[in-house]
Design an enzyme around this catalytic site. Structure first.
Site, mmCIF file in Angstrom:
data_model
loop_
_atom_site.group_PDB
_atom_site.id
_atom_site.type_symbol
_atom_site.label_atom_id
_atom_site.label_comp_id
_atom_site.label_asym_id
_atom_site.label_seq_id
_atom_site.Cartn_x
_atom_site.Cartn_y
_atom_site.Cartn_z
ATOM 1 N N ASP A 117 0.816 -1.217 0.000
ATOM 2 C CA ASP A 117 0.000 0.000 0.000
ATOM 3 C C ASP A 117 0.852 1.271 0.000
ATOM 4 O OD1 ASP A 117 -2.464 1.284 -0.139
ATOM 5 O OD2 ASP A 117 -2.612 1.504 2.031
ATOM 6 N N ASP A 155 -3.638 -4.424 -5.070
ATOM 7 C CA ASP A 155 -2.990 -3.108 -5.249
ATOM 8 C C ASP A 155 -1.525 -3.195 -5.652
ATOM 9 O OD1 ASP A 155 -5.346 -1.856 -4.623
ATOM 10 O OD2 ASP A 155 -4.683 -1.017 -2.730
ATOM 11 N N ASP A 305 -12.387 -0.565 6.433
ATOM 12 C CA ASP A 305 -11.287 -0.138 5.575
ATOM 13 C C ASP A 305 -10.171 0.571 6.338
ATOM 14 O OD1 ASP A 305 -12.290 -0.949 3.012
ATOM 15 O OD2 ASP A 305 -13.758 0.641 3.163
#
Length: 460
Positions: A117, A155, A305
Site C-alpha cells: 500500500d 494493489d 477499511d
C-alpha cells in the site's frame, strides 16, 4: 486462525468516475446461470469467520437476522495479511483442508508484499522480497492438491507510485516467482494478479503491468477488490484488458470480480463512512460469462477499511448498512439478467410452481422434506424443510443421492459438507437447535435435471 484482513485503500476517483459510480450495480443471484468460466463448483463458506462469530454471539441483536441471512450465509475470501512465516502454512492448510472436506472451493487473498500500500493505511507486509518468497513458499505448502483460488497481492500492480523503476522490476519478478511457486505446489491452484479497477489505470496500462508481472503463468486477474464499481463496468474493463493482453501475445486468461460492496451508490471511497454502500452480486462461480471465472466477496462485507474503524475489524453497524436494503438470496433463479450483468439469462424461463412432489425421510429425531421448486433447461432449484420430532434437537444433517449429471452450484441457510455422490448438508450455527416440531429450511441451485431423491435426516 489468521488475523482479520487489512483492506487495500487505493480508490483513485475523478469527477467523471464518481458520476459513473452513481449507477447502482444491482444485486442478483448468479448461481442460476450456466457455468462459463474455467471454474465450477461451490465456494467455501468458512464457519469460523468474524461475521459468523458475531452472529453466534449476538442472537438477540436487532441486526442479527439481516447480517446472518445476507452476509454470514455467504462464502468470502480468507485473507493472509499478517506476515508470519512460522504460522502461515498451518493457517492455510487448516482453511484449505476444511474446504476440501466440505467438497467446496477455498478462496485465499495473499496480502503481504514488501512496501504494501505504498506505506499508506494498509502498510505492512514482508520486510524484504527474500523473506516474502519464504512466506509464499510456506503458503504454497499448505495449498493441498485440489482447486483453490488465490488472489495475489491486491494493489500491488495498480498502485506503484511510491516505487522506483528498479523497485517496480523487483516487485514484478517477486510476483512472477510467487505465481510459479504457488502453481508448482498445487497444479490445481488458480492464481490471479491485481488489475486494480475500472476507474483507475487504463486497460492498456494495466495489461502491460500484468504482462511484466508474469500473468502468462497465472490464470488471469481480479478487479474491484474492496471497491464499489458496478459489475458491468468491471466486466467491460476486463474485456479490454484481455484484448490488450492478446495484443501482447498473452491469451487464455480470465477475470475475477469482487462484488462484495458494489451494489450501492458512489461517494467517498472509504466504505466505513458511506452508508449508501450495498452488497453486490452473491458469490458464485456460475457467472454465465466466458471471460469471468467467478464473482467473489474478496473483501468480507462488514470488515472496515481503516477510516472510521480499525482496518479489518468487523463492525456490525457497517455490515447491517451494507445488507439492510439488499434482497435475500432469492428463492427463484432470475428470468432475466439485470442491466448490470455482462451476459444473458438462461434460455428458458424457470417454472414458478413446484415441478416435483415433495419427498420426506427421517431416521428419528427429525425429518426432511425435499421439493423441487423450479426448473429450467440445464438446472433447477430445490428447497428442503427440516422438522424436529416430538423432542427438541440440537442440530441436524440431511443427506440425499445426487442424480446423474447433477451438481450443486449454490446453497443457502445450510453448510454443504459433501456433494458426490451423496449431498450432505448440515445446519448453520443459528438454525440447528429446533424445539419439538420446530422447522428450519435451506435451499439450493443445481445444474442438471431435477429428480425426486430419497432424503434422510439425522439429529444430534
Amino acid at each position: 486462525m489468521s488475523p482479520l484482513p487489512v483492506s487495500p485503500r487505493a480508490r483513485r476517483l475523478t469527477t467523471a468516475v464518481a458520476a459513473g459510480l452513481a449507477t447502482a450495480a444491482g444485486v442478483w443471484f448468479a448461481a442460476g446461470a450456466a457455468h462459463a468460466g474455467t471454474v465450477s463448483g461451490v465456494l467455501y463458506r468458512d464457519p469460523d469467520t468474524a461475521v459468523a462469530r458475531w452472529v453466534a454471539a449476538n442472537p438477540n441483536d436487532s441486526r442479527t437476522a439481516v447480517i446472518r441471512d445476507k452476509i454470514a450465509s455467504q462464502p468470502a475470501s480468507h485473507w493472509l495479511s499478517n506476515f508470519n512465516v512460522g504460522t502461515v502454512q498451518a493457517d492455510v492448510s487448516g482453511y484449505v483442508n476444511g474446504a476440501n472436506a466440505a467438497g467446496q472451493i477455498p478462496v485465499l487473498t495473499v496480502y503481504g508484499i514488501t512496501n504494501r500500500d505504498c506505506g499508506g493505511a494498509s502498510a505492512g507486509g514482508a520486510p524484504d522480497l527474500n523473506q516474502y518468497q519464504t512466506w509464499i513458499g510456506n503458503i504454497a505448502r499448505g495449498l493441498g492438491g485440489q482447486t483453490v483460488l488465490v488472489m495475489l497481492e491486491p494493489d500491488s500492480l495498480a498502485l506503484q507510485t511510491c516505487l522506483s523503476a528498479s523497485d517496480v522490476a523487483a516487485r514484478d519478478q517477486a510476483l512472477h516467482t510467487a505465481t510459479r511457486t504457488l502453481k508448482a505446489a498445487n497444479p490445481n491452484a488458480k492464481v490471479y494478479l491485481d488489475a486494480g479497477h475500472s476507474a483507475w489505470n487504463s486497460a492498456t496500462d494495466q495489461a502491460g503491468r500484468l504482462v511484466a508481472a508474469g500473468v502468462a503463468d497465472a490464470d488471469g486477474f481480479y478487479s474491484n477488490v474492496s471497491n464499489f464499481n458496478p459489475t458491468n463496468s468491471e466486466a467491460a474493463y476486463g474485456r479490454s484488458i484481455l484484448a490488450a493482453l492478446s495484443g501482447q501475445g498473452v491469451t487464455g486468461k480470465h477475470q475475477v470480480i469482487d462484488t462484495s460492496r458494489n451494489g450501492g451508490a458512489s461517494g467517498d471511497w472509504c466504505g466505513d463512512d458511506n452508508t449508501d454502500r450495498r452488497i453486490g452480486l452473491y458469490p458464485t462461480t456460475a457467472t454465465g460469462d466466458a471471460n469471468i471465472d467467478a464473482y467473489l466477496w474478496v473483501k468480507p462485507p462488514g470488515e472496515a477499511d481503516g477510516c472510521k474503524y480499525a482496518a479489518g475489524s468487523f463492525q456490525p453497524d457497517l455490515a447491517y448498512s451494507l445488507a439492510s436494503s439488499a434482497p435475500n438470496p432469492p428463492t427463484t433463479p432470475p428470468t432475466t439478467r439485470p442491466t448490470t450483468a455482462p451476459t444473458t439469462a438462461p434460455t428458458t424461463t424457470p417454472t414458478t410452481t413446484p415441478t416435483t412432489a415433495p419427498t420426506t425421510g427421517s431416521t428419528g429425531g427429525c425429518s426432511a422434506t425435499y421439493q423441487t421448486t423450479s426448473s429450467w433447461q440445464g438446472g433447477f432449484q430445490a428447497q428442503v424443510t427440516v422438522k424436529a420430532g416430538g423432542s427438541a434437537i440440537a442440530g441436524w444433517t440431511v443427506t440425499w443421492p445426487l442424480g446423474s449429471g447433477q451438481s450443486i452450484t449454490q446453497l443457502w441457510n445450510g453448510e454443504l459438507v459433501s456433494t458426490s455422490p451423496t449431498a450432505t448438508v448440515r445446519n448453520l450455527s443459528w438454525n440447528g437447535a429446533l424445539a419439538a416440531n420446530g422447522t428450519a429450511q435451506f435451499g439450493f441451485l443445481a445444474n442438471g435435471t431435477a429428480s425426486t431423491p430419497t432424503v434422510t435426516c439425522t439429529s444430534r
